[in-house]
Design an enzyme around this catalytic site. Sequence first.
Site, PDB file in Angstrom:
ATOM      1  N   LYS A   1       0.854  -1.191   0.000  1.00  0.00           N
ATOM      2  CA  LYS A   1       0.000   0.000   0.000  1.00  0.00           C
ATOM      3  C   LYS A   1       0.885   1.234   0.000  1.00  0.00           C
ATOM      4  O   LYS A   1       1.683   1.437   0.925  1.00  0.00           O
ATOM      5  CB  LYS A   1      -0.898   0.010   1.235  1.00  0.00           C
ATOM      6  CG  LYS A   1      -2.106   0.929   1.108  1.00  0.00           C
ATOM      7  CD  LYS A   1      -3.103   0.386   0.085  1.00  0.00           C
ATOM      8  CE  LYS A   1      -4.466   1.059   0.223  1.00  0.00           C
ATOM      9  NZ  LYS A   1      -5.433   0.490  -0.744  1.00  0.00           N
TER      10      LYS A   1
ATOM     11  N   THR B   1      -3.949  -5.051   0.671  1.00  0.00           N
ATOM     12  CA  THR B   1      -3.303  -3.753   0.877  1.00  0.00           C
ATOM     13  C   THR B   1      -4.170  -2.848   1.746  1.00  0.00           C
ATOM     14  O   THR B   1      -3.652  -1.978   2.452  1.00  0.00           O
ATOM     15  CB  THR B   1      -2.992  -3.070  -0.462  1.00  0.00           C
ATOM     16  OG1 THR B   1      -4.197  -2.750  -1.144  1.00  0.00           O
ATOM     17  CG2 THR B   1      -2.139  -3.974  -1.333  1.00  0.00           C
TER      18      THR B   1
ATOM     19  N   ARG C   1      31.349  32.020  -8.403  1.00  0.00           N
ATOM     20  CA  ARG C   1      29.978  31.777  -8.849  1.00  0.00           C
ATOM     21  C   ARG C   1      29.088  31.446  -7.656  1.00  0.00           C
ATOM     22  O   ARG C   1      29.561  31.092  -6.574  1.00  0.00           O
ATOM     23  CB  ARG C   1      29.924  30.615  -9.852  1.00  0.00           C
ATOM     24  CG  ARG C   1      30.326  29.271  -9.259  1.00  0.00           C
ATOM     25  CD  ARG C   1      30.054  28.119 -10.206  1.00  0.00           C
ATOM     26  NE  ARG C   1      30.372  26.838  -9.575  1.00  0.00           N
ATOM     27  CZ  ARG C   1      30.047  25.651 -10.076  1.00  0.00           C
ATOM     28  NH1 ARG C   1      29.387  25.570 -11.224  1.00  0.00           N
ATOM     29  NH2 ARG C   1      30.364  24.528  -9.441  1.00  0.00           N
TER      30      ARG C   1
ATOM     31  N   GLN D   1      31.053  18.078  -7.154  1.00  0.00           N
ATOM     32  CA  GLN D   1      31.482  16.751  -6.701  1.00  0.00           C
ATOM     33  C   GLN D   1      32.349  16.848  -5.450  1.00  0.00           C
ATOM     34  O   GLN D   1      32.220  16.036  -4.522  1.00  0.00           O
ATOM     35  CB  GLN D   1      32.256  16.026  -7.814  1.00  0.00           C
ATOM     36  CG  GLN D   1      31.388  15.531  -8.960  1.00  0.00           C
ATOM     37  CD  GLN D   1      31.238  16.555 -10.075  1.00  0.00           C
ATOM     38  OE1 GLN D   1      31.400  17.762  -9.853  1.00  0.00           O
ATOM     39  NE2 GLN D   1      30.936  16.084 -11.281  1.00  0.00           N
TER      40      GLN D   1
ATOM     41  N   HIS E   1      21.464  26.326 -11.211  1.00  0.00           N
ATOM     42  CA  HIS E   1      22.300  27.325 -11.865  1.00  0.00           C
ATOM     43  C   HIS E   1      21.779  28.744 -11.641  1.00  0.00           C
ATOM     44  O   HIS E   1      20.579  29.011 -11.714  1.00  0.00           O
ATOM     45  CB  HIS E   1      22.364  27.057 -13.366  1.00  0.00           C
ATOM     46  CG  HIS E   1      22.949  25.718 -13.706  1.00  0.00           C
ATOM     47  ND1 HIS E   1      24.230  25.360 -13.385  1.00  0.00           N
ATOM     48  CD2 HIS E   1      22.399  24.650 -14.346  1.00  0.00           C
ATOM     49  CE1 HIS E   1      24.463  24.127 -13.819  1.00  0.00           C
ATOM     50  NE2 HIS E   1      23.367  23.675 -14.391  1.00  0.00           N
TER      51      HIS E   1
END
Length: 290
Positions: free
Chosen positions: A12, A57, A170, A217, A245
């Site tokens: 469920k 369920t 940035r 990363q 971005h």
Amino acid sequence: MTVVLGPNRYGKAETRVVRVTRDGEVHHLKDCNVGVSLSGAMEDVHRSGSNAAVLPTDSQKNTVYAFAKKYGIGQIEEFALLLARHFVESQPTIHHARVVVEEYSWERRGPHSFARSGTETRTCAVHHDRDGTSTVVSGLRDLVVLNSTGSEFHGFVQDEYTTLPPATDRVLATAVTARWRHVPAAGQAQPDFGKSYDEVRRCLLEAFAGTHSLSLQQTLFAMGARVLAEREEICEVRLELPNKHHFLVDLSPFGLDNDNEVYFAADRPYGLIEGTVLNDDAPDAGPAWD
């Protein structure tokens, strides 16, 4: 050729349960979404349609509501473990249970008044087998964070389709999805899930804020490594970091400079960085991440 039944499960999905605990005039609120998946001796139902081994369920949904009343909802990991163990231990045809819970946060505005707080969602996934083995993966999603400086991106591969200029300053923004796998601490049956969640979240935020990033990363690894360095109850962290971005707006047509002050926040397309950070001696995860 012989046709056989492969891995399967049923359950469920998305049982929404809100539990109000009344402590006199002061009320406490838990708002959760629960998913149950069960597997086991299900060959006959797939081949012949016999439902003799099937727990409906609808019964699974009702169990969630009944357990919310009988036991309350404390830490979501504990509630998920309670449900998973019940399904396996009460039904001989069920050999494995997977219970996932999402918790939506509410901010107290009075003794019995609340307001939804932010977009962040706490999560967990619990697996329990008939041999008594349980695995717990806690997590969060949509933890939105941003560094307005301290991020660079340059020295990358360039080919005939590259138009992105190198950046030495940035905006770095992402919406963190993180999941972490628990191992029992020495002499302790299970961790304090509430404290563990708060501390892992703190580690993720501090590492994001404190890392001068040359790539997303690098930031991902720093976040996972901080958790493992400070929290002995965690053996593995998996992270998904979409790169939200932010592009500088060209204000030159208006005779204005733009010294990293005015940005356009793009929602798509976006870079998606994913990775796992783990102890090299971490026990096998089995189906924990499924």
